[in-house]
Write a protein that holds these residues in place. Structure first.
Motif: not given
Length: 105
Positions: A32-35, A56-62, A70-74, A77-79
């Protein structure tokens, strides 16, 4: 204060937040940390803020669809979100209390 909370209440709010926060080291691990790092490199700004014309700079990957549902790390599916927008997203989802916690002021 220039921030949302004074130093005293910021600690209270963060402790309350961490009470509900997942242990990302156990749940997500090195993969996850790499993704996350790759996603942040490609999306360094908060995507919600950008839609509203703010930089605004990113703080979190949601995860749009949470992993527990059932969500994935694709990447689809991230923002990337700033802390404020991340809180708003979770409030809208109904899994966090409004305003984070109720600090005693």
């Amino acid at each position: 204060t220039d921030e949302q909370y004074c130093p005293e209440h910021k600690k209270f709010v963060m402790d309350k937040y961490n009470q509900f926060n997942r242990d990302t080291k156990k749940k997500y691990g090195n993969n996850w940390r790499r993704i996350r790092a790759l996603y942040v490199k490609q999306h360094p700004l908060c995507e919600r803020c950008l839609k509203e014309g703010r930089i605004t700079p990113v703080d979190e990957v949601h995860h749009i669809l949470p992993v527990r549902q059932g969500g994935s790390n694709a990447f689809s599916n991230l923002m990337s979100l700033c802390h404020s927008c991340h809180e708003k997203v979770h409030q809208e989802m109904g899994d966090r209390p409004r305003g984070g916690a109720n600090p005693k002021k």
